[in-house]
Design a protein around this motif. Structure first.
Motif, PDB file in Angstrom:
ATOM      1  N   GLN A  57       0.823  -1.207   0.000  1.00  7.50           N
ATOM      2  CA  GLN A  57       0.000   0.000   0.000  1.00  7.50           C
ATOM      3  C   GLN A  57       0.862   1.264   0.000  1.00  7.50           C
ATOM      4  OE1 GLN A  57      -3.186  -0.183  -0.429  1.00  7.50           O
ATOM      5  NE2 GLN A  57      -3.471  -2.372  -0.040  1.00  7.50           N
ATOM      6  N   LYS A  58       1.999   1.193   0.673  1.00 10.14           N
ATOM      7  CA  LYS A  58       2.860   2.370   0.827  1.00 10.14           C
ATOM      8  C   LYS A  58       3.672   2.658  -0.432  1.00 10.14           C
ATOM      9  CE  LYS A  58       4.887   2.734   4.758  1.00 10.14           C
ATOM     10  NZ  LYS A  58       5.802   2.511   5.913  1.00 10.14           N
ATOM     11  N   ASN A  59       4.190   1.602  -1.060  1.00 10.82           N
ATOM     12  CA  ASN A  59       5.104   1.797  -2.184  1.00 10.82           C
ATOM     13  C   ASN A  59       4.940   0.664  -3.199  1.00 10.82           C
ATOM     14  OD1 ASN A  59       7.242   2.318  -3.921  1.00 10.82           O
ATOM     15  ND2 ASN A  59       8.687   2.815  -2.285  1.00 10.82           N
ATOM     16  N   PRO A  60       3.844   0.666  -3.957  1.00 13.36           N
ATOM     17  CA  PRO A  60       3.597  -0.443  -4.885  1.00 13.36           C
ATOM     18  C   PRO A  60       4.684  -0.608  -5.940  1.00 13.36           C
ATOM     19  CG  PRO A  60       2.039   1.360  -5.248  1.00 13.36           C
ATOM     20  CD  PRO A  60       2.753   1.659  -3.974  1.00 13.36           C
ATOM     21  N   ARG A  61       5.311   0.491  -6.353  1.00 11.75           N
ATOM     22  CA  ARG A  61       6.365   0.394  -7.375  1.00 11.75           C
ATOM     23  C   ARG A  61       7.536  -0.445  -6.860  1.00 11.75           C
ATOM     24  NH1 ARG A  61       8.132   2.992 -11.970  1.00 11.75           N
ATOM     25  NH2 ARG A  61       6.296   4.349 -11.918  1.00 11.75           N
ATOM     26  N   ASP A  62       8.054  -0.086  -5.690  1.00  9.93           N
ATOM     27  CA  ASP A  62       9.187  -0.836  -5.149  1.00  9.93           C
ATOM     28  C   ASP A  62       8.756  -2.230  -4.708  1.00  9.93           C
ATOM     29  OD1 ASP A  62      12.020  -0.820  -4.439  1.00  9.93           O
ATOM     30  OD2 ASP A  62      11.316  -1.021  -2.373  1.00  9.93           O
ATOM     31  N   PHE A  63       7.514  -2.347  -4.234  1.00  8.03           N
ATOM     32  CA  PHE A  63       7.000  -3.668  -3.866  1.00  8.03           C
ATOM     33  C   PHE A  63       7.105  -4.629  -5.043  1.00  8.03           C
ATOM     34  CE2 PHE A  63       3.622  -6.751  -4.269  1.00  8.03           C
ATOM     35  CZ  PHE A  63       3.697  -7.446  -3.076  1.00  8.03           C
ATOM     36  N   TRP A  64       6.629  -4.208  -6.211  1.00  8.41           N
ATOM     37  CA  TRP A  64       6.629  -5.097  -7.371  1.00  8.41           C
ATOM     38  C   TRP A  64       8.051  -5.452  -7.804  1.00  8.41           C
ATOM     39  CZ3 TRP A  64       3.443  -8.388  -9.252  1.00  8.41           C
ATOM     40  CH2 TRP A  64       2.066  -8.221  -9.080  1.00  8.41           C
ATOM     41  N   THR A  65       8.969  -4.503  -7.707  1.00 11.82           N
ATOM     42  CA  THR A  65      10.365  -4.794  -8.048  1.00 11.82           C
ATOM     43  C   THR A  65      10.926  -5.875  -7.136  1.00 11.82           C
ATOM     44  OG1 THR A  65      10.718  -2.537  -8.839  1.00 11.82           O
ATOM     45  CG2 THR A  65      12.678  -3.814  -8.258  1.00 11.82           C
ATOM     46  N   LYS A  66      10.704  -5.721  -5.842  1.00 10.68           N
ATOM     47  CA  LYS A  66      11.215  -6.691  -4.873  1.00 10.68           C
ATOM     48  C   LYS A  66      10.480  -8.025  -4.984  1.00 10.68           C
ATOM     49  CE  LYS A  66      13.136  -3.637  -1.322  1.00 10.68           C
ATOM     50  NZ  LYS A  66      13.329  -2.460  -2.158  1.00 10.68           N
ATOM     51  N   TYR A  67       9.187  -7.972  -5.207  1.00 12.22           N
ATOM     52  CA  TYR A  67       8.376  -9.189  -5.329  1.00 12.22           C
ATOM     53  C   TYR A  67       8.888 -10.069  -6.465  1.00 12.22           C
ATOM     54  CZ  TYR A  67       4.138 -11.953  -6.374  1.00 12.22           C
ATOM     55  OH  TYR A  67       3.247 -12.960  -6.631  1.00 12.22           O
ATOM     56  N   LYS A  68       9.118  -9.456  -7.608  1.00 11.03           N
ATOM     57  CA  LYS A  68       9.574 -10.225  -8.769  1.00 11.03           C
ATOM     58  C   LYS A  68      10.962 -10.807  -8.540  1.00 11.03           C
ATOM     59  CE  LYS A  68       6.788  -7.767 -12.198  1.00 11.03           C
ATOM     60  NZ  LYS A  68       6.797  -6.981 -13.450  1.00 11.03           N
ATOM     61  N   SER A  69      11.793 -10.081  -7.809  1.00 14.34           N
ATOM     62  CA  SER A  69      13.141 -10.557  -7.519  1.00 14.34           C
ATOM     63  C   SER A  69      13.136 -11.671  -6.479  1.00 14.34           C
ATOM     64  CB  SER A  69      14.005  -9.391  -7.028  1.00 14.34           C
ATOM     65  OG  SER A  69      15.266  -9.854  -6.598  1.00 14.34           O
ATOM     66  N   ILE A  70      12.428 -11.462  -5.380  1.00 12.19           N
ATOM     67  CA  ILE A  70      12.417 -12.434  -4.280  1.00 12.19           C
ATOM     68  C   ILE A  70      11.868 -13.780  -4.731  1.00 12.19           C
ATOM     69  CG2 ILE A  70      11.290 -12.975  -2.069  1.00 12.19           C
ATOM     70  CD1 ILE A  70      11.561  -9.962  -1.395  1.00 12.19           C
ATOM     71  N   PHE A  71      10.805 -13.746  -5.516  1.00 10.69           N
ATOM     72  CA  PHE A  71      10.160 -14.993  -5.929  1.00 10.69           C
ATOM     73  C   PHE A  71      10.651 -15.497  -7.289  1.00 10.69           C
ATOM     74  CE2 PHE A  71       7.000 -13.376  -2.852  1.00 10.69           C
ATOM     75  CZ  PHE A  71       6.941 -14.484  -2.026  1.00 10.69           C
ATOM     76  N   HIS A  72      11.737 -14.890  -7.802  1.00 14.68           N
ATOM     77  CA  HIS A  72      12.308 -15.342  -9.079  1.00 14.68           C
ATOM     78  C   HIS A  72      11.205 -15.498 -10.128  1.00 14.68           C
ATOM     79  CE1 HIS A  72      15.931 -16.184  -6.746  1.00 14.68           C
ATOM     80  NE2 HIS A  72      15.187 -16.872  -5.918  1.00 14.68           N
ATOM     81  N   LEU A  73      10.383 -14.468 -10.248  1.00 14.06           N
ATOM     82  CA  LEU A  73       9.154 -14.595 -11.025  1.00 14.06           C
ATOM     83  C   LEU A  73       9.406 -14.903 -12.500  1.00 14.06           C
ATOM     84  CD1 LEU A  73       6.470 -14.414  -9.601  1.00 14.06           C
ATOM     85  CD2 LEU A  73       6.057 -12.227 -10.708  1.00 14.06           C
ATOM     86  N   LYS A  74      10.536 -14.424 -13.039  1.00 10.59           N
ATOM     87  CA  LYS A  74      10.822 -14.707 -14.446  1.00 10.59           C
ATOM     88  C   LYS A  74      11.000 -16.200 -14.697  1.00 10.59           C
ATOM     89  CE  LYS A  74      12.882 -10.282 -15.781  1.00 10.59           C
ATOM     90  NZ  LYS A  74      14.093  -9.591 -16.276  1.00 10.59           N
ATOM     91  N   LEU A  75      11.364 -16.929 -13.634  1.00 11.77           N
ATOM     92  CA  LEU A  75      11.592 -18.369 -13.771  1.00 11.77           C
ATOM     93  C   LEU A  75      10.355 -19.189 -13.441  1.00 11.77           C
ATOM     94  CD1 LEU A  75      15.078 -18.618 -11.999  1.00 11.77           C
ATOM     95  CD2 LEU A  75      14.624 -18.407 -14.451  1.00 11.77           C
TER      96      LEU A  75
END
Length: 249
Positions: free
Chosen positions: A55-73
């Motif tokens: 809620q506070k920072n959706p832009r940075d949230f999505w960046t970290k989310y994709k990195s932490i969960f290796h979303l590209k893989l």
């Protein structure tokens, strides 16, 4: 012990399977709570993967989310022996409900018909306002995925820290119909998921077994306990109860 568990599986007609990160590690997906797990490796990640931070920072949230969960893989991971074993129980006529902590979607990819994704799924995201759902492909195409109708950041369909669990009653309802509970690859550290075996054994009198690499604080809850690498454990059961395994993972 394996013979006793196999006998319970053989005679059961309605099996509930609780699964944790130990099921997915054989597909190459990191776990969460072990020494090198996703959360233990960097404890700040729990805050960044919270509803508060989204809620506070959706832009940075999505960046970290994709990195932490290796979303590209995420689309590259495939079901393994354990996923296929559970599917084959369905194929031979067992009523099987999977209640999983895993968010990777591999149980559904394996073809399991009844899957309760207790902590949600990485494979989709939804608009918090209109609830329109978006697939993983859309999420990966956009640095910050927005709802095409509402023009606000969509939210992953996983349970973030601080979110409510919405599937608990459905999980308990499945357990009430079961005549065997099989718990695979989970430390049973996380609440309220770890209350489900207690509900099964103490309130529903369902015989139960756990196969996990390491001891858990809830081992005394179960009728049968095996500490073993999951792939080896499932292989032992398959040797005693041969199934037409279409894929070995």
């Amino acid at each position: 012990m394996y013979a006793a568990i196999t006998n319970q599986i053989r005679k059961a007609t309605n099996i509930v399977v609780l699964t944790g990160a130990g099921v997915s590690t054989d597909s190459g997906i990191p776990d969460f709570r072990s020494t090198n797990g996703i959360w233990e490796e960097d404890r700040s990640r729990e805050y960044f993967m919270s509803n508060e931070y989204f809620q506070k920072n959706p832009r940075d949230f999505w960046t970290k989310y994709k990195s932490i969960f290796h979303l590209k893989l995420a689309g590259n991971f495939r079901p393994n022996l354990t996923h296929h074993f559970i599917k084959q129980l369905e194929e031979i006529g067992k009523e099987v409900t999977v209640i999983t902590q895993n968010v990777d979607g591999l149980h559904k990819k394996a073809g399991n018909q009844k899957v309760i994704e207790y902590h949600g799924t990485l494979t989709t995201a939804s608009c918090p306002t209109c609830y329109k759902s978006y697939p993983l492909s859309y999420i990966l195409e956009h640095a910050i995925p927005y709802c095409t109708d509402c023009s606000i950041s969509i939210k992953p369909d996983i349970v973030l820290f601080g979110d409510m669990i919405t599937e608990h009653e459905k999980a308990e309802a499945a357990i009430e119909k079961a005549d065997f509970l099989l718990v695979l690859g989970t430390s049973l550290f996380v609440t309220p998921f770890n209350s489900l075996p207690i509900y099964a054994t103490k309130y529903c009198n369902v015989p139960s077994a756990i196969i996990n690499r390491e001891p858990t604080i809830m081992d005394d809850t179960f009728s049968y306990v095996i500490h073993q690498e999951l792939k080896k454990g499932i292989t032992e059961i398959c040797n005693l109860y041969p199934l037409n395994m279409k894929a070995q993972g």
